[in-house]
Motif scaffolding. Structure first.
Motif, short mmCIF file in Angstrom:
data_model
loop_
_atom_site.label_atom_id
_atom_site.label_comp_id
_atom_site.label_asym_id
_atom_site.label_seq_id
_atom_site.Cartn_x
_atom_site.Cartn_y
_atom_site.Cartn_z
N MET A 35 46.46 32.00 29.84
CA MET A 35 45.73 31.43 30.96
C MET A 35 45.94 32.26 32.24
SD MET A 35 43.76 28.84 31.64
CE MET A 35 44.10 27.82 30.20
N PRO A 36 44.84 32.73 32.87
CA PRO A 36 45.01 33.43 34.14
C PRO A 36 45.42 32.42 35.22
CG PRO A 36 42.68 33.14 33.65
CD PRO A 36 43.44 32.60 32.46
N SER A 37 45.95 32.93 36.34
CA SER A 37 46.41 32.02 37.39
C SER A 37 45.25 31.52 38.23
CB SER A 37 47.44 32.72 38.26
OG SER A 37 46.88 33.89 38.82
N ARG A 38 44.07 32.19 38.10
CA ARG A 38 42.91 31.74 38.86
C ARG A 38 41.65 32.27 38.18
NH1 ARG A 38 42.61 35.91 43.72
NH2 ARG A 38 43.03 37.75 42.48
N LEU A 39 40.51 31.72 38.59
CA LEU A 39 39.23 32.15 38.06
C LEU A 39 38.46 32.74 39.24
CD1 LEU A 39 37.10 32.04 35.69
CD2 LEU A 39 36.36 29.87 36.66
N VAL A 40 38.00 33.98 39.07
CA VAL A 40 37.25 34.59 40.17
C VAL A 40 35.87 35.02 39.69
CG1 VAL A 40 39.23 35.35 41.53
CG2 VAL A 40 38.37 36.81 39.70
N CYS A 41 34.89 35.01 40.61
CA CYS A 41 33.50 35.25 40.22
C CYS A 41 33.11 36.72 40.28
CB CYS A 41 32.57 34.43 41.11
SG CYS A 41 32.52 34.99 42.82
N SER A 42 33.86 37.53 41.00
CA SER A 42 33.45 38.92 41.19
C SER A 42 34.65 39.79 41.54
CB SER A 42 32.43 39.01 42.33
OG SER A 42 33.09 38.65 43.54
N GLU A 43 34.41 41.08 41.55
CA GLU A 43 35.46 42.02 41.94
C GLU A 43 35.94 41.75 43.37
OE1 GLU A 43 37.16 44.38 40.26
OE2 GLU A 43 36.17 43.44 38.55
N THR A 44 34.98 41.41 44.23
CA THR A 44 35.33 41.14 45.62
C THR A 44 36.35 40.01 45.72
OG1 THR A 44 33.05 41.68 46.14
CG2 THR A 44 34.37 40.74 47.91
N CYS A 45 36.06 38.95 44.98
CA CYS A 45 36.96 37.81 45.03
C CYS A 45 38.27 38.09 44.31
CB CYS A 45 36.29 36.58 44.42
SG CYS A 45 35.08 35.83 45.52
N ALA A 46 38.27 39.09 43.42
CA ALA A 46 39.49 39.41 42.68
C ALA A 46 40.41 40.31 43.48
CB ALA A 46 39.14 40.08 41.35
N THR A 47 39.87 40.95 44.51
CA THR A 47 40.68 41.89 45.29
C THR A 47 41.72 41.14 46.11
OG1 THR A 47 38.72 43.26 45.47
CG2 THR A 47 40.55 43.80 46.93
N PRO A 48 42.99 41.51 45.92
CA PRO A 48 44.06 40.74 46.58
C PRO A 48 43.98 40.78 48.11
CG PRO A 48 44.95 42.19 44.88
CD PRO A 48 43.50 42.55 45.05
N ASP A 49 43.50 41.90 48.67
CA ASP A 49 43.53 41.98 50.13
C ASP A 49 42.21 41.54 50.77
OD1 ASP A 49 43.05 45.64 50.36
OD2 ASP A 49 41.86 44.03 49.47
N TYR A 50 41.36 40.89 49.97
CA TYR A 50 40.14 40.31 50.51
C TYR A 50 40.52 39.34 51.64
CZ TYR A 50 35.85 37.50 50.59
OH TYR A 50 34.70 36.85 50.96
N LYS A 51 39.88 39.50 52.78
CA LYS A 51 40.26 38.70 53.94
C LYS A 51 39.73 37.28 53.85
CE LYS A 51 41.18 41.23 58.14
NZ LYS A 51 40.59 41.72 59.37
N GLU A 52 40.59 36.33 53.97
CA GLU A 52 40.12 34.95 53.98
C GLU A 52 39.75 34.61 55.42
OE1 GLU A 52 43.41 33.31 51.01
OE2 GLU A 52 41.44 32.38 51.01
N ASP A 53 38.63 33.95 55.60
CA ASP A 53 38.07 33.62 56.92
C ASP A 53 37.59 34.89 57.62
OD1 ASP A 53 40.40 30.99 57.49
OD2 ASP A 53 38.39 30.96 56.63
#
Ligand SMILES: [Zn+2]
Length: 138
Positions: free
Chosen positions: A120-138
């Motif tokens: 089981m992965p720790s999360r489900l992401v829809c795209s590479e963008t959302c999978a990128t750890p340093d994607y800025k939230e907000d």
């Protein structure tokens, strides 16, 4: 229904090794990602080998599909998860890391639960963008 494997029967028929393919329903509680569930039965393709002391080695792959909301942007998404699993079953008593079985029959329940949790992965992401750890939230 969680499949069982009759070791005594396989021994009696001299089928000391072989393949086991089946599907099973995973318990919803195995998914700890919010708003995500397993959307189809889990497919198992396993190979077994019965050793001389009646211990049994199981190895193979599991595949299942996760469906729900992206853990980052909440968009509806789904993703197939598959990976290799293995287990070692010893007849009789409990023995630390190994699984045990009794009366000549292996119940795969605990092994399959552990295997799904392992993959089981720790999360489900829809795209590479959302999978990128340093994607800025907000
Ligand atoms: Zn997303």
């Amino acid at each position: 229904m969680v499949p069982k494997f009759d070791v005594r029967k396989a021994n009696a028929e001299k089928k000391y090794a072989g393949d086991l393919s089946f599907t099973f329903e995973a318990e919803p509680s195995l998914v700890e990602i919010p708003f995500v569930s397993i959307s189809s039965p889990v497919e198992a393709n396993l190979h077994y080998e019965i050793l001389e002391d009646d211990s049994v080695e199981i190895a193979g792959g599991l595949t299942f599909t996760l469906k729900g909301n992206c853990s980052r942007c909440l968009k509806e998404t789904e993703r197939q998860v598959s990976g290799k699993v293995e287990g070692y079953f010893v007849p009789g008593g409990e023995d630390g890391e190994d699984y045990s079985y009794s009366n000549g029959v292996i119940d795969f329940g605990e092994f399959l639960r552990d295997s799904v949790i392992f993959l089981m992965p720790s999360r489900l992401v829809c795209s590479e963008t959302c999978a990128t750890p340093d994607y800025k939230e907000d």
